[in-house]
Design a protein around this motif. Structure first.
Motif, PDB file in Angstrom:
ATOM      1  N   LEU A  13      66.395  -7.095-139.430  1.00  0.00           N
ATOM      2  CA  LEU A  13      65.406  -8.172-139.547  1.00  0.00           C
ATOM      3  C   LEU A  13      65.490  -8.856-140.912  1.00  0.00           C
ATOM      4  CD1 LEU A  13      62.362  -6.420-137.857  1.00  0.00           C
ATOM      5  CD2 LEU A  13      63.411  -8.563-137.089  1.00  0.00           C
ATOM      6  N   ILE A  14      65.638  -8.051-141.961  1.00  0.00           N
ATOM      7  CA  ILE A  14      65.765  -8.634-143.303  1.00  0.00           C
ATOM      8  C   ILE A  14      67.014  -9.505-143.378  1.00  0.00           C
ATOM      9  CG2 ILE A  14      66.120  -8.109-145.749  1.00  0.00           C
ATOM     10  CD1 ILE A  14      64.518  -5.515-145.274  1.00  0.00           C
ATOM     11  N   SER A  15      68.118  -9.012-142.849  1.00  0.00           N
ATOM     12  CA  SER A  15      69.374  -9.770-142.908  1.00  0.00           C
ATOM     13  C   SER A  15      69.280 -11.084-142.140  1.00  0.00           C
ATOM     14  CB  SER A  15      70.523  -8.921-142.347  1.00  0.00           C
ATOM     15  OG  SER A  15      70.831  -7.859-143.217  1.00  0.00           O
ATOM     16  N   LEU A  16      68.685 -11.049-140.962  1.00  0.00           N
ATOM     17  CA  LEU A  16      68.570 -12.276-140.160  1.00  0.00           C
ATOM     18  C   LEU A  16      67.724 -13.321-140.882  1.00  0.00           C
ATOM     19  CD1 LEU A  16      68.119 -10.704-136.619  1.00  0.00           C
ATOM     20  CD2 LEU A  16      70.095 -12.011-137.433  1.00  0.00           C
ATOM     21  N   ASN A  17      66.691 -12.865-141.572  1.00  0.00           N
ATOM     22  CA  ASN A  17      65.876 -13.803-142.354  1.00  0.00           C
ATOM     23  C   ASN A  17      66.642 -14.329-143.558  1.00  0.00           C
ATOM     24  OD1 ASN A  17      62.884 -14.172-141.498  1.00  0.00           O
ATOM     25  ND2 ASN A  17      63.280 -12.012-141.097  1.00  0.00           N
ATOM     26  N   LYS A  18      67.341 -13.423-144.248  1.00  0.00           N
ATOM     27  CA  LYS A  18      68.078 -13.831-145.443  1.00  0.00           C
ATOM     28  C   LYS A  18      69.196 -14.811-145.103  1.00  0.00           C
ATOM     29  CE  LYS A  18      70.698 -12.084-149.372  1.00  0.00           C
ATOM     30  NZ  LYS A  18      71.398 -10.917-149.956  1.00  0.00           N
ATOM     31  N   LEU A  19      69.839 -14.622-143.957  1.00  0.00           N
ATOM     32  CA  LEU A  19      70.929 -15.507-143.543  1.00  0.00           C
ATOM     33  C   LEU A  19      70.432 -16.850-143.021  1.00  0.00           C
ATOM     34  CD1 LEU A  19      73.170 -12.868-141.724  1.00  0.00           C
ATOM     35  CD2 LEU A  19      73.696 -14.028-143.885  1.00  0.00           C
ATOM     36  N   GLY A  20      69.134 -16.989-142.857  1.00  0.00           N
ATOM     37  CA  GLY A  20      68.569 -18.251-142.375  1.00  0.00           C
ATOM     38  C   GLY A  20      68.602 -18.412-140.874  1.00  0.00           C
ATOM     39  N   LEU A  21      68.979 -17.365-140.157  1.00  0.00           N
ATOM     40  CA  LEU A  21      69.117 -17.484-138.700  1.00  0.00           C
ATOM     41  C   LEU A  21      67.769 -17.508-137.991  1.00  0.00           C
ATOM     42  CD1 LEU A  21      72.145 -15.070-138.252  1.00  0.00           C
ATOM     43  CD2 LEU A  21      72.168 -17.566-138.147  1.00  0.00           C
ATOM     44  N   VAL A  22      66.793 -16.820-138.536  1.00  0.00           N
ATOM     45  CA  VAL A  22      65.448 -16.847-137.935  1.00  0.00           C
ATOM     46  C   VAL A  22      64.863 -18.252-138.033  1.00  0.00           C
ATOM     47  CG1 VAL A  22      63.084 -15.977-138.170  1.00  0.00           C
ATOM     48  CG2 VAL A  22      65.012 -14.398-138.332  1.00  0.00           C
ATOM     49  N   ALA A  23      65.131 -18.914-139.146  1.00  0.00           N
ATOM     50  CA  ALA A  23      64.591 -20.262-139.350  1.00  0.00           C
ATOM     51  C   ALA A  23      65.333 -21.321-138.536  1.00  0.00           C
ATOM     52  CB  ALA A  23      64.652 -20.620-140.839  1.00  0.00           C
ATOM     53  N   SER A  24      66.618 -21.102-138.278  1.00  0.00           N
ATOM     54  CA  SER A  24      67.433 -22.160-137.666  1.00  0.00           C
ATOM     55  C   SER A  24      67.717 -21.971-136.183  1.00  0.00           C
ATOM     56  CB  SER A  24      68.753 -22.290-138.420  1.00  0.00           C
ATOM     57  OG  SER A  24      69.476 -21.065-138.376  1.00  0.00           O
ATOM     58  N   HIS A  25      67.457 -20.779-135.653  1.00  0.00           N
ATOM     59  CA  HIS A  25      67.773 -20.515-134.241  1.00  0.00           C
ATOM     60  C   HIS A  25      66.542 -19.939-133.535  1.00  0.00           C
ATOM     61  CE1 HIS A  25      71.764 -20.731-136.070  1.00  0.00           C
ATOM     62  NE2 HIS A  25      72.273 -20.907-134.873  1.00  0.00           N
ATOM     63  N   ALA A  26      66.005 -20.689-132.595  1.00  0.00           N
ATOM     64  CA  ALA A  26      64.784 -20.267-131.909  1.00  0.00           C
ATOM     65  C   ALA A  26      64.987 -18.958-131.145  1.00  0.00           C
ATOM     66  CB  ALA A  26      64.302 -21.363-130.959  1.00  0.00           C
ATOM     67  N   ASP A  27      66.178 -18.773-130.576  1.00  0.00           N
ATOM     68  CA  ASP A  27      66.406 -17.537-129.809  1.00  0.00           C
ATOM     69  C   ASP A  27      66.427 -16.321-130.730  1.00  0.00           C
ATOM     70  OD1 ASP A  27      68.759 -18.524-130.948  1.00  0.00           O
ATOM     71  OD2 ASP A  27      70.029 -17.434-129.528  1.00  0.00           O
ATOM     72  N   VAL A  28      67.002 -16.481-131.935  1.00  0.00           N
ATOM     73  CA  VAL A  28      67.004 -15.384-132.903  1.00  0.00           C
ATOM     74  C   VAL A  28      65.583 -15.117-133.377  1.00  0.00           C
ATOM     75  CG1 VAL A  28      67.826 -14.607-135.166  1.00  0.00           C
ATOM     76  CG2 VAL A  28      69.368 -15.851-133.637  1.00  0.00           C
ATOM     77  N   ALA A  29      64.812 -16.186-133.575  1.00  0.00           N
ATOM     78  CA  ALA A  29      63.417 -16.021-133.994  1.00  0.00           C
ATOM     79  C   ALA A  29      62.641 -15.213-132.962  1.00  0.00           C
ATOM     80  CB  ALA A  29      62.767 -17.389-134.197  1.00  0.00           C
ATOM     81  N   ARG A  30      62.862 -15.514-131.688  1.00  0.00           N
ATOM     82  CA  ARG A  30      62.163 -14.771-130.632  1.00  0.00           C
ATOM     83  C   ARG A  30      62.579 -13.297-130.621  1.00  0.00           C
ATOM     84  NH1 ARG A  30      62.795 -19.792-127.949  1.00  0.00           N
ATOM     85  NH2 ARG A  30      64.841 -19.193-127.131  1.00  0.00           N
ATOM     86  N   GLN A  31      63.868 -13.041-130.796  1.00  0.00           N
ATOM     87  CA  GLN A  31      64.340 -11.652-130.848  1.00  0.00           C
ATOM     88  C   GLN A  31      63.731 -10.911-132.039  1.00  0.00           C
ATOM     89  OE1 GLN A  31      68.715 -10.951-129.967  1.00  0.00           O
ATOM     90  NE2 GLN A  31      68.731 -13.178-130.051  1.00  0.00           N
ATOM     91  N   ALA A  32      63.657 -11.603-133.172  1.00  0.00           N
ATOM     92  CA  ALA A  32      63.086 -10.984-134.375  1.00  0.00           C
ATOM     93  C   ALA A  32      61.604 -10.694-134.181  1.00  0.00           C
ATOM     94  CB  ALA A  32      63.303 -11.893-135.581  1.00  0.00           C
ATOM     95  N   MET A  33      60.888 -11.631-133.559  1.00  0.00           N
ATOM     96  CA  MET A  33      59.463 -11.423-133.300  1.00  0.00           C
ATOM     97  C   MET A  33      59.252 -10.212-132.391  1.00  0.00           C
ATOM     98  SD  MET A  33      57.335 -13.498-134.756  1.00  0.00           S
ATOM     99  CE  MET A  33      57.234 -15.081-135.569  1.00  0.00           C
TER     100      MET A  33
END
Length: 276
Positions: A92-112
């Motif tokens: 979760l930290i890595s996905l946020n740091k890489l900007g993927l949570v902010a730029s990809h809605a599907d990744v954001a949903r997986q992270a949530m």
């Protein structure tokens, strides 16, 4: 050996660095990971997973840096559903740091969803704190995706968890109750202010100031009664003493809170001011 190997990059050296990830010494593991970063060596996911869950924070950090140099699509799903909570936290930290949570809605949903699952798990105190901080990161980065019904899903675990009587955890929960604008969160925070009341304990006063600051950030969900109860705290705390900036700090809370009120709400407040 890992430090020396990293000075001579090449296929054979890279293989040796990967092999050293399985060493029993955290120092060797860390140096091997650092060597892989310097030599741009790709680590197999299965070799990284146990290191992401290491009890050594420096090993976890180095493993996460190596992870962030791999293709995210290869590890996002498997790590977010990993059976080890700490591995999921690092992902979760890595996905946020890489900007993927902010730029990809599907990744954001997986992270949530991964964060929601973790909140429902029984975790050690350190992992509990990390999960709450992951949610803070994800909530900030995932908007507007975060607003698509997720507040309601997070409401129950956040409300159920507050207060815990553990200051560090309660501070994070208070921030989240305010940021997510959980239904019932205002009531919980106002009740905490009232429970602390007028006290001589500096620690309790610090807690009250933190909760009051969190409440300033809440824009929605107020009722006239909750607003009045919150504003009554400013009368309770008006004689507290702190550093030179303390009076102005509290005055800014009140200024920002009053700025949220509409003209009818201000008039209603004036009419009931004697009840504060």
């Amino acid at each position: 050996a890992a430090v020396v190997l990293a000075r001579y990059p090449g296929a054979e050296v890279n293989a040796d660095l990967v092999e050293l990830l399985g060493d029993s010494s955290p120092i060797v593991q860390r140096r091997a990971l650092e060597g892989m970063i310097r030599t741009s060596t790709q680590a197999p996911i299965e070799k990284l997973q146990p290191l992401l869950a290491s009890d050594d924070r420096f090993v976890r950090f180095a493993a996460r840096l190596v992870l962030e140099r791999l293709e995210p699509s290869a590890w996002t799903a498997p790590l977010l559903t990993n059976t080890n909570p700490r591995v999921r936290i690092m992902a979760l930290i890595s996905l946020n740091k890489l900007g993927l949570v902010a730029s990809h809605a599907d990744v954001a949903r997986q992270a949530m969803q991964a964060t929601l699952d973790l909140l429902g798990s029984k975790l050690p105190r350190g992992d509990q704190l990390d999960v709450l901080r992951c949610l803070e990161l994800t909530w900030i980065n995932a908007k507007p995706a975060a607003e698509s019904g997720w507040a309601e899903k997070f409401a129950a675990p956040l409300l159920r968890g507050f207060p815990t009587r553990d200051r560090a955890i309660d501070y994070e929960l208070a921030r989240l109750l305010a940021a997510v604008e959980v239904k019932g969160g205002i009531e919980k925070l106002v009740a905490s202010l009232e429970r602390i009341g007028s006290t001589d304990s500096l620690d309790a006063r610090a807690d009250a100031i933190h909760y009051a600051r969190c409440l300033v950030a809440v824009r929605n969900g107020w009722t006239p009664d909750l607003r009045q109860r919150y504003l009554a705290w400013f009368d309770t705390s008006k004689d507290w003493r702190g550093g030179h900036s303390y009076p102005g700090y509290i005055a800014n809370f009140l200024r920002d809170e009053v700025a949220q009120l509409s003209e009818p709400e201000l008039l209603a407040l004036v009419r009931t001011a004697d009840k504060l």
